[in-house]
Design an enzyme around this catalytic site. Structure first.
Site, PDB file in Angstrom:
ATOM      1  N   ASN A 120       0.798  -1.235   0.035  1.00 48.45           N
ATOM      2  CA  ASN A 120       0.173  -0.004   0.120  1.00 48.45           C
ATOM      3  C   ASN A 120       0.808   1.409  -0.002  1.00 48.45           C
ATOM      4  O   ASN A 120       1.903   1.293   0.577  1.00 48.45           O
ATOM      5  CB  ASN A 120      -1.066   0.012   1.168  1.00 48.45           C
ATOM      6  CG  ASN A 120      -0.450   0.596   2.457  1.00 48.45           C
ATOM      7  OD1 ASN A 120      -0.578   1.855   2.569  1.00 48.45           O
ATOM      8  ND2 ASN A 120       0.017  -0.080   3.306  1.00 48.45           N
ATOM      9  N   PHE A 124      -1.552   8.441   4.451  1.00 49.14           N
ATOM     10  CA  PHE A 124      -2.202   8.967   5.438  1.00 49.14           C
ATOM     11  C   PHE A 124      -3.709   9.718   4.887  1.00 49.14           C
ATOM     12  O   PHE A 124      -3.995  10.990   5.403  1.00 49.14           O
ATOM     13  CB  PHE A 124      -1.466  10.002   6.249  1.00 49.14           C
ATOM     14  CG  PHE A 124      -0.447   9.298   7.166  1.00 49.14           C
ATOM     15  CD1 PHE A 124      -0.449   8.072   7.281  1.00 49.14           C
ATOM     16  CD2 PHE A 124       0.583  10.094   7.605  1.00 49.14           C
ATOM     17  CE1 PHE A 124       0.654   7.393   8.089  1.00 49.14           C
ATOM     18  CE2 PHE A 124       1.468   9.601   8.386  1.00 49.14           C
ATOM     19  CZ  PHE A 124       1.611   8.165   8.616  1.00 49.14           C
ATOM     20  N   SER A 188       5.727   5.252   8.604  1.00 52.70           N
ATOM     21  CA  SER A 188       5.102   4.961   7.057  1.00 52.70           C
ATOM     22  C   SER A 188       6.086   5.199   6.185  1.00 52.70           C
ATOM     23  O   SER A 188       6.328   6.140   5.937  1.00 52.70           O
ATOM     24  CB  SER A 188       3.931   5.898   7.061  1.00 52.70           C
ATOM     25  OG  SER A 188       3.232   5.776   5.653  1.00 52.70           O
ATOM     26  N   ASN A 190       4.903   6.057   3.119  1.00 57.02           N
ATOM     27  CA  ASN A 190       4.323   6.790   2.107  1.00 57.02           C
ATOM     28  C   ASN A 190       4.014   8.153   2.442  1.00 57.02           C
ATOM     29  O   ASN A 190       3.465   8.961   1.798  1.00 57.02           O
ATOM     30  CB  ASN A 190       2.842   6.035   2.115  1.00 57.02           C
ATOM     31  CG  ASN A 190       2.948   4.598   1.808  1.00 57.02           C
ATOM     32  OD1 ASN A 190       4.020   4.216   1.009  1.00 57.02           O
ATOM     33  ND2 ASN A 190       2.376   3.732   2.551  1.00 57.02           N
ATOM     34  N   THR A 191       4.755   8.722   3.475  1.00 51.72           N
ATOM     35  CA  THR A 191       4.895  10.246   3.535  1.00 51.72           C
ATOM     36  C   THR A 191       6.048  10.484   3.509  1.00 51.72           C
ATOM     37  O   THR A 191       7.079  10.242   4.186  1.00 51.72           O
ATOM     38  CB  THR A 191       4.235  10.660   5.102  1.00 51.72           C
ATOM     39  OG1 THR A 191       2.792  10.170   5.227  1.00 51.72           O
ATOM     40  CG2 THR A 191       4.367  12.074   5.604  1.00 51.72           C
ATOM     41  N   LYS A 232       5.710   3.875  16.801  1.00 54.79           N
ATOM     42  CA  LYS A 232       5.965   2.573  15.879  1.00 54.79           C
ATOM     43  C   LYS A 232       6.789   2.727  15.081  1.00 54.79           C
ATOM     44  O   LYS A 232       7.146   3.721  14.257  1.00 54.79           O
ATOM     45  CB  LYS A 232       4.604   2.524  14.991  1.00 54.79           C
ATOM     46  CG  LYS A 232       4.326   1.410  14.013  1.00 54.79           C
ATOM     47  CD  LYS A 232       2.934   1.195  13.437  1.00 54.79           C
ATOM     48  CE  LYS A 232       2.516   0.058  12.709  1.00 54.79           C
ATOM     49  NZ  LYS A 232       1.202   0.197  12.266  1.00 54.79           N
ATOM     50  N   ASN A 259       5.962  -1.393  11.040  1.00 55.09           N
ATOM     51  CA  ASN A 259       5.231  -0.744  10.328  1.00 55.09           C
ATOM     52  C   ASN A 259       5.580  -1.876   8.878  1.00 55.09           C
ATOM     53  O   ASN A 259       6.322  -2.728   9.170  1.00 55.09           O
ATOM     54  CB  ASN A 259       5.432   0.712   9.953  1.00 55.09           C
ATOM     55  CG  ASN A 259       4.116   1.065   9.444  1.00 55.09           C
ATOM     56  OD1 ASN A 259       3.366   0.685   8.685  1.00 55.09           O
ATOM     57  ND2 ASN A 259       4.066   2.506   9.948  1.00 55.09           N
TER      58      ASN A 259
END
Ligand code: FMN
Length: 367
Positions: A120, A124, A188, A190-191, A232, A259
């Site tokens: 994925n 966010f 994450s 993805n940021t 995390k 994560n």
């Protein structure tokens, strides 16, 4: 016959992954309600051996079982009461950012059925901590679920790293009254640049800022209901030792390990380059990271194991490696709504087989 794998999953998996997810949330929100009580009594495993108590005396937090829902499944906390009926011992909403943001453009969620993995790059997408707390405040003093509830919090995409602490503190402030624990998400993939917040001095400064604010507001709530603070981390950077140092220095309570990973080991090409992989191929990587954290923290922190849990054996492996609690996401997508029940039943058998009388006795015993 496994109803989920043979009947429900084939229908859901014909849809694009994000559509299937949206439908599942919708079904949970509205469809599961009338059946909630029945589901809960069938799927919840009540067994003292599974109970996990964190803290002591007035200040303790009790988890009826160690299997929780990982962040990202119900980001906006819209289906938590329905999710509780599936037998989870705790639930985690988020990641929430101070205000809502759309996330990355689709497609941003990919299935790898053979490998039982997901990739994925949601970024966010969420309604915003402000909106969620407004909704929760409509029922003041009322808990929406009876199991412990965590909020995973993050920074907005546009917020520069040197101002990130303000975003986390803002989320903490607006959600403070509703949380049993918070997870500061610095992992994450993805940021952009988010994972740089895991680096020594940055992490220490961020966690200290969050801890100071939490201490300021602690007076607002009786000691026994003060939220725990966790961070995390990612399985990719090998920074466990310095993370543990920062976490202990900032008097945080624990760590969620881990994560998703940027690695694609275990996936058959073609696969997307951008995004985090979860599910079966993540299991070893995340358990190795957990084991290192347990070694460095020497039992001083609450550890939650997340990554590739599909069975009681997988959950037990994380507990033996140092986790007091585990979380699932991708396993639920592939194995369905009886998974938590199966893990809990299997776990109590495994604990008894090895002569343990509680989950806590087994924590870290396999290191
Ligand atoms: C679609 C998707 C969205 C996710 N979103 C978040 C998120 O918003 N915040 C977060 O901390 N973790 C998020 N995760 C990571 C999960 O919480 C979990 O740590 C990871 O998927 C590993 O567990 P699993 O193998 O059981 O899925 C997401 C995972 C998936 C698959």
């Amino acid at each position: 016959m496994n109803i989920y794998k043979n009947l429900i999953r084939p229908v859901l998996f014909r849809l694009p992954p994000e559509t299937a997810h949206r439908m599942a949330i919708c079904a949970l929100r509205w469809g599961a309600r009338p059946w909630g009580g029945v589901l809960r009594s069938v799927l919840t495993v009540k067994d003292e051996i599974l109970k996990v108590t964190v803290g002591e005396g007035e200040d303790r937090l009790v988890f009826p079982n160690p299997v929780g829902l990982a962040a990202g499944f119900d980001k906006d906390a819209v289906a938590l009461p329905a999710l509780e009926n599936f037998g989870f011992g705790f639930l985690e909403a988020g990641t929430l950012t101070p205000t809502g943001q759309p996330g990355n453009p689709p497609p941003r969620l990919f299935r790898f059925v053979k490998e039982e993995a997901l990739v994925n790059r949601m970024g966010f997408n969420n309604a915003g901590a402000d909106k969620v707390s407004e909704r929760l405040a409509r029922s003041p003093g009322k808990r929406i679920v009876s199991v412990p509830l965590g909020f995973n919090i993050g920074k907005m995409k546009e917020t520069p790293l040197d101002r990130a602490a303000g975003d986390y503190v803002r989320c903490l402030e607006v959600l403070y009254d509703h949380a049993d624990y918070f997870v500061v998400n610095v992992s994450s993939p993805n940021t952009p640049e988010l994972r740089r917040l895991q680096e020594g001095a940055s992490l220490a400064a961020l966690l200290t800022a969050v801890r100071e604010k939490a201490d300021e507001w602690a007076g607002k709530r009786p000691a026994r209901t003060r939220p725990r603070l966790l961070v995390k981390i990612s399985p990719d950077e090998n920074m466990e030792e310095s993370v543990v140092e920062s976490v202990l220095a900032a008097r945080f309570d624990g760590i969620v390990a881990t994560n998703t990973t940027r690695s694609r080991d275990g996936l058959t090409p073609p696969y997307p380059e951008e995004g985090g992989m979860s599910g079966r191929p993540l299991r070893h990587l995340s358990t190795d990271s957990l084991r290192r954290i347990h070694r460095f923290s020497k039992g001083r922190l609450l550890l939650i194991g997340s990554g590739g849990v599909f069975s009681a054996e997988d959950a037990y492996e994380k507990i033996l490696a140092g986790a007091s609690l585990v979380q699932i996401y991708t396993g639920w997508v592939y194995s369905g709504f009886t998974l938590v029940n199966r893990i809990n039943r299997g776990l109590s058998d495994l604990l008894r087989r090895d002569g343990f009388s509680s989950v806590m006795q087994a924590v870290g015993r396999g290191v």
